[in-house]
Write a protein that holds these residues in place. Structure first.
Motif, PDB file in Angstrom:
ATOM      1  N   LEU A   1       0.827  -1.205   0.000  1.00 48.56           N
ATOM      2  CA  LEU A   1       0.000   0.000   0.000  1.00 48.56           C
ATOM      3  C   LEU A   1       0.862   1.256   0.000  1.00 48.56           C
ATOM      4  CD1 LEU A   1      -2.683  -1.017   2.653  1.00 48.56           C
ATOM      5  CD2 LEU A   1      -3.035  -0.763   0.201  1.00 48.56           C
ATOM      6  N   GLY A   2       1.992   1.184   0.705  1.00 48.90           N
ATOM      7  CA  GLY A   2       2.752   2.402   0.968  1.00 48.90           C
ATOM      8  C   GLY A   2       3.675   2.839  -0.149  1.00 48.90           C
ATOM      9  N   TYR A   3       4.289   1.891  -0.840  1.00 46.09           N
ATOM     10  CA  TYR A   3       5.308   2.280  -1.823  1.00 46.09           C
ATOM     11  C   TYR A   3       4.739   3.177  -2.927  1.00 46.09           C
ATOM     12  CZ  TYR A   3       9.447   1.971  -4.768  1.00 46.09           C
ATOM     13  OH  TYR A   3      10.547   2.279  -5.520  1.00 46.09           O
ATOM     14  N   PRO A   4       3.638   2.756  -3.569  1.00 41.45           N
ATOM     15  CA  PRO A   4       3.092   3.627  -4.615  1.00 41.45           C
ATOM     16  C   PRO A   4       2.659   4.980  -4.064  1.00 41.45           C
ATOM     17  CG  PRO A   4       2.115   1.440  -4.730  1.00 41.45           C
ATOM     18  CD  PRO A   4       2.884   1.509  -3.445  1.00 41.45           C
ATOM     19  N   VAL A   5       2.111   4.958  -2.840  1.00 36.98           N
ATOM     20  CA  VAL A   5       1.632   6.219  -2.279  1.00 36.98           C
ATOM     21  C   VAL A   5       2.808   7.149  -2.001  1.00 36.98           C
ATOM     22  CG1 VAL A   5       0.508   7.268  -0.280  1.00 36.98           C
ATOM     23  CG2 VAL A   5      -0.463   5.226  -1.333  1.00 36.98           C
ATOM     24  N   ALA A   6       3.873   6.600  -1.446  1.00 35.13           N
ATOM     25  CA  ALA A   6       5.058   7.423  -1.191  1.00 35.13           C
ATOM     26  C   ALA A   6       5.546   8.033  -2.498  1.00 35.13           C
ATOM     27  CB  ALA A   6       6.160   6.590  -0.547  1.00 35.13           C
TER      28      ALA A   6
ATOM     29  N   HIS B   1      -3.241  -0.218   9.462  1.00 29.97           N
ATOM     30  CA  HIS B   1      -3.674   1.176   9.512  1.00 29.97           C
ATOM     31  C   HIS B   1      -2.762   1.993  10.422  1.00 29.97           C
ATOM     32  CE1 HIS B   1      -6.410   4.537  10.804  1.00 29.97           C
ATOM     33  NE2 HIS B   1      -6.443   4.637   9.500  1.00 29.97           N
ATOM     34  N   VAL B   2      -2.399   1.399  11.547  1.00 28.36           N
ATOM     35  CA  VAL B   2      -1.540   2.111  12.487  1.00 28.36           C
ATOM     36  C   VAL B   2      -0.138   2.316  11.916  1.00 28.36           C
ATOM     37  CG1 VAL B   2      -0.372   1.924  14.720  1.00 28.36           C
ATOM     38  CG2 VAL B   2      -2.818   1.415  14.533  1.00 28.36           C
ATOM     39  N   LEU B   3       0.347   1.298  11.202  1.00 22.97           N
ATOM     40  CA  LEU B   3       1.762   1.311  10.825  1.00 22.97           C
ATOM     41  C   LEU B   3       2.047   1.861   9.431  1.00 22.97           C
ATOM     42  CD1 LEU B   3       2.687  -2.094  12.424  1.00 22.97           C
ATOM     43  CD2 LEU B   3       3.418   0.164  13.175  1.00 22.97           C
ATOM     44  N   LEU B   4       1.007   1.941   8.607  1.00 25.80           N
ATOM     45  CA  LEU B   4       1.243   2.381   7.227  1.00 25.80           C
ATOM     46  C   LEU B   4       1.986   3.722   7.142  1.00 25.80           C
ATOM     47  CD1 LEU B   4       0.917   1.894   4.244  1.00 25.80           C
ATOM     48  CD2 LEU B   4      -1.431   2.730   4.375  1.00 25.80           C
ATOM     49  N   PRO B   5       1.586   4.725   7.923  1.00 20.43           N
ATOM     50  CA  PRO B   5       2.332   5.993   7.848  1.00 20.43           C
ATOM     51  C   PRO B   5       3.807   5.817   8.197  1.00 20.43           C
ATOM     52  CG  PRO B   5       0.278   6.311   9.018  1.00 20.43           C
ATOM     53  CD  PRO B   5       0.435   4.829   8.820  1.00 20.43           C
ATOM     54  N   MET B   6       4.099   4.899   9.093  1.00 25.32           N
ATOM     55  CA  MET B   6       5.495   4.711   9.494  1.00 25.32           C
ATOM     56  C   MET B   6       6.296   4.044   8.388  1.00 25.32           C
ATOM     57  SD  MET B   6       5.452   3.774  13.414  1.00 25.32           S
ATOM     58  CE  MET B   6       4.153   4.286  14.505  1.00 25.32           C
ATOM     59  N   PHE B   7       5.608   3.426   7.457  1.00 27.67           N
ATOM     60  CA  PHE B   7       6.312   2.890   6.297  1.00 27.67           C
ATOM     61  C   PHE B   7       6.493   3.987   5.255  1.00 27.67           C
ATOM     62  CE2 PHE B   7       6.516   1.021   2.106  1.00 27.67           C
ATOM     63  CZ  PHE B   7       7.503   0.055   2.274  1.00 27.67           C
ATOM     64  N   ILE B   8       5.427   4.728   5.040  1.00 29.44           N
ATOM     65  CA  ILE B   8       5.457   5.716   3.956  1.00 29.44           C
ATOM     66  C   ILE B   8       6.536   6.769   4.203  1.00 29.44           C
ATOM     67  CG2 ILE B   8       4.140   7.552   2.829  1.00 29.44           C
ATOM     68  CD1 ILE B   8       1.659   5.852   3.145  1.00 29.44           C
TER      69      ILE B   8
ATOM     70  N   TYR C   1      -5.141   4.896  -6.984  1.00 24.77           N
ATOM     71  CA  TYR C   1      -4.673   3.986  -5.942  1.00 24.77           C
ATOM     72  C   TYR C   1      -4.337   4.773  -4.671  1.00 24.77           C
ATOM     73  CZ  TYR C   1      -1.909   0.118  -3.960  1.00 24.77           C
ATOM     74  OH  TYR C   1      -1.418  -0.883  -3.173  1.00 24.77           O
ATOM     75  N   SER C   2      -3.608   5.869  -4.877  1.00 22.76           N
ATOM     76  CA  SER C   2      -3.183   6.652  -3.717  1.00 22.76           C
ATOM     77  C   SER C   2      -4.369   7.280  -2.999  1.00 22.76           C
ATOM     78  CB  SER C   2      -2.212   7.747  -4.156  1.00 22.76           C
ATOM     79  OG  SER C   2      -1.096   7.160  -4.774  1.00 22.76           O
ATOM     80  N   LEU C   3      -5.330   7.762  -3.783  1.00 24.56           N
ATOM     81  CA  LEU C   3      -6.486   8.385  -3.143  1.00 24.56           C
ATOM     82  C   LEU C   3      -7.254   7.348  -2.324  1.00 24.56           C
ATOM     83  CD1 LEU C   3      -7.732  10.926  -5.836  1.00 24.56           C
ATOM     84  CD2 LEU C   3      -6.286  11.283  -3.817  1.00 24.56           C
ATOM     85  N   VAL C   4      -7.328   6.117  -2.836  1.00 27.84           N
ATOM     86  CA  VAL C   4      -7.999   5.070  -2.066  1.00 27.84           C
ATOM     87  C   VAL C   4      -7.254   4.836  -0.749  1.00 27.84           C
ATOM     88  CG1 VAL C   4      -8.499   2.601  -1.985  1.00 27.84           C
ATOM     89  CG2 VAL C   4      -9.050   3.922  -4.043  1.00 27.84           C
ATOM     90  N   VAL C   5      -5.936   4.789  -0.824  1.00 28.85           N
ATOM     91  CA  VAL C   5      -5.163   4.565   0.407  1.00 28.85           C
ATOM     92  C   VAL C   5      -5.346   5.731   1.382  1.00 28.85           C
ATOM     93  CG1 VAL C   5      -2.851   4.267   1.375  1.00 28.85           C
ATOM     94  CG2 VAL C   5      -3.481   3.091  -0.729  1.00 28.85           C
ATOM     95  N   PHE C   6      -5.308   6.950   0.850  1.00 21.54           N
ATOM     96  CA  PHE C   6      -5.553   8.105   1.724  1.00 21.54           C
ATOM     97  C   PHE C   6      -6.913   7.977   2.398  1.00 21.54           C
ATOM     98  CE2 PHE C   6      -2.618  10.888  -1.036  1.00 21.54           C
ATOM     99  CZ  PHE C   6      -1.544  10.556  -0.223  1.00 21.54           C
ATOM    100  N   ALA C   7      -7.903   7.579   1.595  1.00 24.79           N
ATOM    101  CA  ALA C   7      -9.256   7.436   2.150  1.00 24.79           C
ATOM    102  C   ALA C   7      -9.254   6.398   3.263  1.00 24.79           C
ATOM    103  CB  ALA C   7     -10.235   7.058   1.050  1.00 24.79           C
ATOM    104  N   LEU C   8      -8.579   5.276   3.017  1.00 25.84           N
ATOM    105  CA  LEU C   8      -8.545   4.227   4.033  1.00 25.84           C
ATOM    106  C   LEU C   8      -7.852   4.721   5.303  1.00 25.84           C
ATOM    107  CD1 LEU C   8      -7.773   1.005   1.977  1.00 25.84           C
ATOM    108  CD2 LEU C   8      -9.871   1.616   3.192  1.00 25.84           C
ATOM    109  N   LEU C   9      -6.890   5.602   5.122  1.00 21.70           N
ATOM    110  CA  LEU C   9      -6.184   6.116   6.294  1.00 21.70           C
ATOM    111  C   LEU C   9      -7.079   7.054   7.098  1.00 21.70           C
ATOM    112  CD1 LEU C   9      -2.581   6.831   4.956  1.00 21.70           C
ATOM    113  CD2 LEU C   9      -3.186   5.382   6.880  1.00 21.70           C
ATOM    114  N   LEU C  10      -7.864   7.836   6.381  1.00 21.34           N
ATOM    115  CA  LEU C  10      -8.666   8.843   7.082  1.00 21.34           C
ATOM    116  C   LEU C  10     -10.041   8.340   7.496  1.00 21.34           C
ATOM    117  CD1 LEU C  10      -7.978  12.234   5.288  1.00 21.34           C
ATOM    118  CD2 LEU C  10      -7.094  11.368   7.450  1.00 21.34           C
ATOM    119  N   LEU C  11     -10.565   7.411   6.693  1.00 21.48           N
ATOM    120  CA  LEU C  11     -11.943   6.958   6.895  1.00 21.48           C
ATOM    121  C   LEU C  11     -12.290   6.656   8.354  1.00 21.48           C
ATOM    122  CD1 LEU C  11     -14.567   6.014   5.309  1.00 21.48           C
ATOM    123  CD2 LEU C  11     -13.656   3.717   5.673  1.00 21.48           C
TER     124      LEU C  11
END
Ligand SMILES: Nc1ncnc2c1ncn2[C@@H]1O[C@H](COP(=O)(O)OP(=O)(O)OP(=O)(O)O)[C@@H](O)[C@H]1O
Ligand SMILES: Nc1ncnc2c1ncn2[C@@H]1O[C@H](COP(=O)(O)OP(=O)(O)OP(=O)(O)O)[C@@H](O)[C@H]1O
Ligand SMILES: NCCCCNCCCN
Ligand SMILES: [Mg+2]
Ligand SMILES: [Mg+2]
Lengths: 326, 279, 260, 360, 360
Positions: free
Chosen positions: B82-87, B159-166, C12-22
């Motif tokens: 989840l984190g790599y593409p988002v980063a 959910h808790v750890l994802l930001p710590m990866f990104i 993809y990123s917007l979905v992840v952001f949503a999951l983080l904030l939801l």
């Protein structure tokens, strides 16, 4: 001549509704009578009590413990002896009045709570055999993540009579527990969870302390209790060994033994008192929700504190193992 | 003579910065290192390694350790996916865009784990939003068991750890010299080749750092499994807590703690080693 | 990047952001629910859960304890951690690396291990159940954050500035106070906020060390374990608001809030 | 600020400083006169900064003493030495205004408010920055920043001014401008100044004397033209300016003249009092002249032009004579562009007076 | 790698490139011959990098065409242009060994393994780095890194080599060394090369031709000595080398000679075909000579020496004549050290041929 008054004493007891009720009824009275602030803490935790006494770092003045724990606590010397001159226990029924270090304040059951709307046309479960009957009563269930009570429930479900439970046939109980395991969606660990699980429709039935169902029952909120095989025991308090405020702890125990206060407390939370006279003060409408009411008393079973004090540690460990095994 | 020696000594004693570090050093020695070492001593009290024998041979605890590592591994993989593409996406954003993106990551990161776990209970419950929605849409007629099981624990932990990866991955990504990508492009590499041959290897240290962080923190997780696991998902921290709070078995809790600590340090050390080897 | 790939990445990123904030957003409507128990969507709106929080002395007391503990440990961690960061960044003594590792140790050592280790120490020192004990323990947990943020900040300050100050007539401490600290004020703000939140949110140590003095997270933990009622949602909303305010503060006054 | 100079001499005796196994300074003696502008010049790692730090008090020497005027300040803390220092990149306090930057050394000395105001004003006037009081350093150009740094370093009447590569990070144009300003101000105030650089051009341009440092020691100390024209070591010759250096053996040739015999038999005639023995002959590229047909020179060589580099003012020629390569630099005034091309064979030469002999 | 050159000419026609409101390139035409070394020289922001990016394909021009050989590559992606590029700081892939860095352009072209090995080997041999195959870039010196970058840029036989300030971050000594190497290699392979710098000395030294850029346009294009000696604009004159520049009015003086009358009445005689009208006279400092007693010169001035700077090879003199300040640079061969001191009054002069007239 009284010892000097401390600024405060600390009472460690169950948390949740009972804590609020205890404050409103016992602590308020205590503060009014003696002008000493009562600070509450919780939940009940024998291990912590023991660590406290052994390290000499005493935070609590008095503490609640469960029935079987009272026996262990007494053996471990965690409590001061009860000062009979302050706490008059003579009126209590035997064997409660023979207790040395703990006062039996109330009675409570681990009973079967269920959602009425989960069952069609009044076909409600009545005992632990029904709990085990997943064909007739399909749906997720919950039990406590401890061995105590569960072994008894399993044996009763397997046909053992309420008065023939002890000594427990542990192997048989576990075999029976194997059957129900896949249907337990939550193994609860704190007192309010069962009621909450029912309210949230997480489960259709669960074991739970009767006081936690009491308000829901009285509110007609669709939750009811099956008293068949409810494991009943006493809740006890003792003055923590080594507390500097032992005298005031004894005074608190005296209040907890007061029939009028016990009655008010019972009416409020569903845990009846131990003092025979307390019955006289209880609202009759509340009575039927107590494990000790005339219609419930014959259905319930009594926990053997001695058996659990003796075998609890080993059995609990086996239970943990069993719980985690896949 | 003695004065001269003293002066020479004084000149040798590390001064300035070192002295400023002393208070914190002493503080940590007394309130962190000391207690942890004492815990170690406690676990081998009387010179017996019995507690360790139990921790390392008893099927129950082996199972817990296995579960703990398994959960940590799964969570780490999810965070990476989840984190790599988002980063990467964050590195492509404008100023405002990345500020908003970072808010999405920092707000959860800084919010109480309890709050987040509670929110998942609300969402995943039998009567929760997901089940409600599924039932309203007729996709299921009975609520699904989404809570109090392994998946819910993994969702909560991810959910808790994802930001710590990104964050660590991002910090490596922004430091990647754009010139290198341009150079690869100019040397004839296709987009995919630029990614696999240049970008991914260059950002790998970030992935490793993030994954290590997530994995290590996962190993010590307590709250999420306690609240979302329904009593069935036991991680090693939950067992330790149980040993202390309910069973008062300090020796055994100490042994379990030491095993957990050693495992954590080992993961860190391996990660450091791998990172160092890559230069 | 190809346009379709870009779009895919954004989606993809917007979905992840949503999951983080939801999850955080879900809590908001629930906190205003008029239902007695948890229900979604809420059948109606009310402030009852906020009132329940604000009028319950137990919640308020827990909040006050948390505030005091967080302030105390933030202050202590800022002082100790900043000095430590200075020592590590500017020092040239042998073992500096070990000192730095030690300072960030509490971040790596599982909290449960720290919690029971400190618990056993504090039990002997009669510090369990006291705010002092919580402050000391939370300081241990906060020092790594302060160390990370402050060493990053300090590395941006040219040590030559301190030498310049010294050459102009002050001692080392004088140089730090007059030059270094003013320059890293944004870092101090960030480190302070991180330290504060790390204490204000801390549960595991609080579970062990709380006695009659319960922190807010400990009270929340007990409450969640017991009943999933919307009071928690109300408190959650207040906490999220606190975090957003803190982030805004950092954006305004602080450096990067998170160690990179 | 008193513009009357308080300038003091500095003397270093037997300074040694080691960092672990590295000897950063290996026994330096140095006397700087009051009002002198002395440059420490040397390659990276030669110990220039370390020596400056020892003088400023940021490092304690392992051995030796540092004196300013009469006072032994070897162990005094930096703040007590009364030394003004201008750092590389200036080290202005970015959070303070120009005024408060310059006021800093006075404020920490608890000089009364009014006096601070007056002296800061004077110092800023001196560096021609009156009116910039309220600016922040970031709002100043590089040159203005440097002037603030200078004002701050002199406002408290230091006995000594140290400058550690103050122009290291500047582009060439600004660098030249600032070099001139520093020099002018130092002269005007009569300050004793020690300046560090590894830029030989800068050193030649600014200094009263240059100390050439190498491996933690001073190799040569003297005025610029002496260092350039008569380097005492091969290192100094190579480090400063371009050189043609040839090893050989000195033989006396009478009349203050010697010959240096190279391995390949070539003999170089030099004006020198060098004693017979091994030595190195130095001829600066600009001393090598293109000889017109029939023009005479003490030393004469026929060479092939290997490469011509056009440098604007000058052209550089790489010349080959057998195995020997030499460099010549000629201005356009001397040789027009394109007159001598790569591949040409030409005659070059130089006078005996153009040769400097380095013994050893 | 074929050492037979595949070098191709490059031509730019009408290139324009805007970024929002900024015109980075405003209509550039340029033809670079095969094998030529052309330098883009100009101040910061003059569009050098942008022009290079347009050629490399990292930016699309708004208008104009780019051709390599016969092919119009204006819209081709960078990877298809067959252009080798050496980036500022080299842009070596830090995670790949030297060998794999150099192999990169071949690997992404799916050249067979064995051939890659051979060609990488050849390229490394060419830059004299055989034996460094297994090193990581971080284990190389700056100079070695640059050679790897070069090898990588030429290993795939590009038609054109681009270099964007490859020496920007280096110290002077290394810089000189690498400049020479690049030039030598380019000549040897006969590569067409475009080199970007804002260092005028570097440009003069290396280039076949220099394109002086200013504000997105090419101001002058020509060989170095022409650019230096006959700058076509005041900007070019000021940007390259030191200059004495005087504005005045041209009047014809016959025999290919003109006079430039300055405001203060001074007349400067110049060899020039400039037409009457406003113009600027340029005299390079090294053209200003010290006149011996009675020596004649086309232009003659009596001046006071304001300042003397010792620069080693040369000395720089700041001379004043009335309000006018001029700079002269003399070698030691011409004027011995100390012969002319600050405060002296001397006669200087220059020939009409030493004056270059810039019209407008
Ligand atoms: N703090 C230190 N610890 C260890 N070695 C040091 C330290 N400071 C300097 N050195 C070493 O001492 C020697 C002299 O260093 P110094 O900084 O004085 O050189 P420098 O002449 O100023 O060089 P540069 O021109 O690069 O600034 C070098 O070998 C350097 O590596
Ligand atoms: N991506 C861009 N967006 C906006 N403006 C740009 C962009 N790239 C360049 N410019 C502008 O175009 C002009 C030319 O820039 P360019 O980078 O080509 O200059 P340069 O000659 O290479 O300068 P330098 O010597 O500083 O590298 C400048 O004004 C610059 O600000
Ligand atoms: N082991 C603790 C059980 C607590 C049950 N609460 C009962 C309260 C009775 N007064
Ligand atoms: Mg230095
Ligand atoms: Mg550029």
């Amino acid at each position: 001549q009284e010892p000097p008054k401390p600024r405060q004493i600390v009472v460690n007891a169950s948390i949740g509704d009972t804590m609020v009720a205890t404050r409103a009824i016992y602590y308020a009275e205590f503060e009014k009578l003696y002008g000493i602030k009562v600070v509450e803490s919780g939940p009940v935790n024998l291990a912590k009590l023991r660590a406290m006494v052994e390290s000499g770092n005493i935070e609590w003045t008095i503490s609640e413990v469960g029935g079987e724990e009272a026996i262990r606590a007494e053996k471990l010397g965690l409590f001061e002896p009860i000062d009979r001159k302050i706490v008059d226990m003579d009126a209590l029924p035997s064997p409660m009045k023979e207790r040395k270090v703990t006062l039996a304040r109330g009675v409570y059951s681990t009973a079967l709570g269920y959602r009425k709307d989960a069952f069609k046309n009044g076909q409600y479960p009545t005992n632990w055999a029904d709990f085990w009957d997943v064909k007739k009563f399909p749906g997720p269930r919950s039990l406590r993540a401890r061995a105590i009570d569960n072994l008894e429930f399993a044996l009763m479900a397997d046909g053992v009579a309420t008065d023939k439970l002890y000594p427990l046939d542990v192997d048989r109980a576990f075999k029976k527990l194997d059957e129900i395991k896949p249907h337990i969606s939550v193994w609860w660990s704190t007192g309010q969870q069962p009621a909450q699980l029912l309210i949230d429709r997480e489960v259709i039935m669960t074991s739970g302390w009767n006081g936690r169902f009491y308000k829901l029952q009285r509110d007609e909120s669709g939750i009811d209790v099956a008293w068949g095989g409810a494991m009943t025991k006493i809740g006890t308090f003792g003055v923590v060994k080594g507390t500097p405020n032992a005298y005031w702890g004894q005074k608190m125990l005296a209040l907890m033994n007061d029939p009028k206060l016990q009655a008010a407390y019972a009416e409020r939370v569903g845990y009846p008192g131990t003092h025979p006279k307390s019955w006289d003060y209880v609202d009759k409408a509340a009575l039927k929700y107590f494990p000790t009411s005339p219609e419930n008393l014959p259905k319930v079973a009594w926990t053997s504190d001695e058996w659990w004090a003796e075998n609890g540690a080993a059995v609990e460990e086996r239970f943990s193992r069993w719980l985690l095994a896949r | 003579m003695a004065g001269g020696a003293l002066a020479a000594l004084a000149a040798r004693v590390p001064s300035g910065p070192f002295v400023l570090g002393l208070p914190a050093l002493l503080f940590l020695l007394v309130i962190f290192v000391g207690p942890v070492l004492r815990l170690l001593l406690l676990s081998i009290e009387g010179g017996s390694l019995g507690a360790y024998e139990k921790a390392l041979t008893d099927g129950l605890y082996l199972q817990v350790f296995r579960d703990t590592f398994e959960i940590a591994a799964i969570v780490t993989v999810f965070c990476a996916l989840l984190g790599y593409p988002v980063a990467f996406y964050l590195t492509t954003l404008s100023r405002t865009g990345s500020a908003l993106g970072f808010a999405c990551i920092l707000i959860p990161l800084l919010t109480s784990v309890l709050v987040r776990t509670y929110a998942w209970m609300v969402i995943l419950g039998r009567n929760g939003i997901v089940n409600r929605t599924l039932m309203d849409w007729g996709m299921t007629d009975r609520p699904l068991a989404l809570l109090h099981n392994l998946p819910s624990v993994i969702i909560g932990m991810t959910h808790v750890l994802l930001p710590m990866f990104i964050l660590p991955v991002y910090s490596v990504m922004v430091r990647v010299d754009r010139e290198l990508l341009r150079a690869a492009d100019g040397l004839g590499a296709s987009g995919w080749q630029v990614f696999t041959r240049v970008y991914l290897p260059l950002t790998w240290p970030g992935v490793l750092a993030g994954a290590t962080l997530v994995f290590i923190i996962s190993l010590g997780f307590y709250i999420t499994p306690a609240l979302l696991g329904g009593g069935r998902i036991m991680m090693i921290a939950n067992v330790i807590e149980h040993q202390v709070q309910s069973l008062l078995d300090w020796r055994f809790a100490g042994a379990l703690s030491m095993v957990l600590l050693v495992a954590t340090l080992a993961v860190q050390a391996i990660s450091n080693r791998v990172q160092a080897r890559r230069g | 990047m190809r346009p379709w790939l870009r779009r895919l990445l954004r989606g993809y990123s917007l979905v992840v952001f949503a999951l983080l904030l939801l999850p955080l957003l879900i809590v908001v409507p629930i906190s205003f629910s008029s239902a007695r128990y948890l229900q979604f969507p809420p059948p109606g709106w009310s402030l009852q859960w906020y009132k329940r929080y604000l009028y319950d002395p137990a919640w308020i007391e827990a909040t006050m304890v948390s505030l005091r503990v967080a302030c105390g440990s933030t202050l202590l961690a800022l002082i100790l951690g900043t000095a430590l960061a200075y020592s590590v960044v500017r020092g040239r003594y042998r073992g500096r690396v070990v000192v730095e590792r030690l300072g960030s140790g509490p971040l790596i050592v599982p909290h449960i291990v720290i919690a029971i280790a400190i618990y056993s120490l504090f039990a002997r020192m009669h510090l369990t159940g006291t705010e002092t004990g919580l402050i000391l323990a939370h300081t241990v947990l906060a020092i790594p954050f302060v160390l990370a943020v402050m060493s990053a900040s300090l590395r941006t300050v040219d040590p030559v500035l301190e030498q310049a100050a010294m050459s102009l007539g002050v001692s080392r401490i004088g140089a730090i106070v007059r030059v270094t600290l003013p320059l890293i004020r944004p870092g101090i703000v960030s480190a302070g906020i991180l330290a504060f939140l790390s204490s204000f949110d801390e549960v595991v140590v609080a579970i062990f060390l709380s006695g009659t003095t319960k922190t807010l997270p400990k009270q929340m933990f007990d409450n969640i374990m017991n009943e999933i009622d919307p009071t928690i949602a109300a408190i959650s909303v207040l906490q999220i608001a606190l975090v957003v305010v803190a982030l805004a503060l950092v954006a305004r006054f602080g450096a990067k809030a998170v160690p990179r | 600020m008193a513009t009357t100079s308080q300038s003091l001499p500095l003397s270093l005796a037997g300074i040694e400083k080691r960092f672990g196994a590295v000897t950063a300074i290996g026994g330096v003696d140095l006397a700087v006169e009051a009002g002198e502008f002395l440059t420490l010049l040397g390659p990276s790692g030669s110990g220039k900064t370390t020596l400056l730090k020892v003088i400023a008090g940021f490092e304690m020497p392992d051995r030796g003493t540092v004196r300013i005027g009469q006072a032994d300040i070897t162990r005094a803390p930096p703040g007590r030495r009364n030394i003004g220092m201008v750092f590389q990149n200036y080290a202005l306090f970015p959070h303070l205004t120009v005024e408060r930057n310059v006021a800093f050394p006075l404020a920490v000395r608890h000089v009364p408010r009014a006096e601070i105001g007056r002296r800061v004003q004077e110092a800023l006037a001196l560096v021609e920055l009156d009116g910039y009081q309220a600016r922040m350093p970031s709002q100043l150009s590089g040159g203005q920043q440097q002037r603030v740094a200078l004002a701050r370093a002199i406002v408290f009447n230091p006995g000594l001014l140290l400058l550690d590569e103050p122009f290291g990070a500047l582009d060439r144009r600004l660098r030249q401008q600032l070099q001139e300003e520093v020099r002018r101000l130092q002269r005007r105030l009569g300050l004793t100044a020690i300046f560090v650089t590894h830029d030989q051009e800068e050193a030649l341009l600014l200094s009263d004397r240059i100390a050439v440092m190498n491996g933690g020691a001073i190799e040569q100390l003297g005025p610029p033209h002496e260092i350039y024209a008569r380097p005492s070591t091969v290192f100094a010759a190579g480090f400063i300016g371009e050189s043609n250096l040839w090893r050989g053996t000195v033989a006396n040739a009478g009349h203050d003249r010697v010959t240096i015999a190279l391995d390949d038999g070539t003999r170089i005639l030099a004006e020198s009092t060098a004693t017979p023995g091994p030595a190195t002959a130095l001829v600066r590229p600009e001393r090598v002249r293109l000889l017109e047909d029939g023009e005479a020179a003490d030393n004469r060589l026929s060479v092939t032009v290997e490469e011509v580099s056009y440098l604007g003012q000058t052209q550089k020629y790489l010349l080959r004579s057998g195995d020997r390569v030499l460099t010549a630099v000629w201005t356009l005034a001397a040789v027009a562009v394109g007159r001598v091309k790569a591949g040409d064979t030409v005659a070059v030469g130089w006078q005996a007076a153009d040769v400097h002999v380095i013994a050893g």
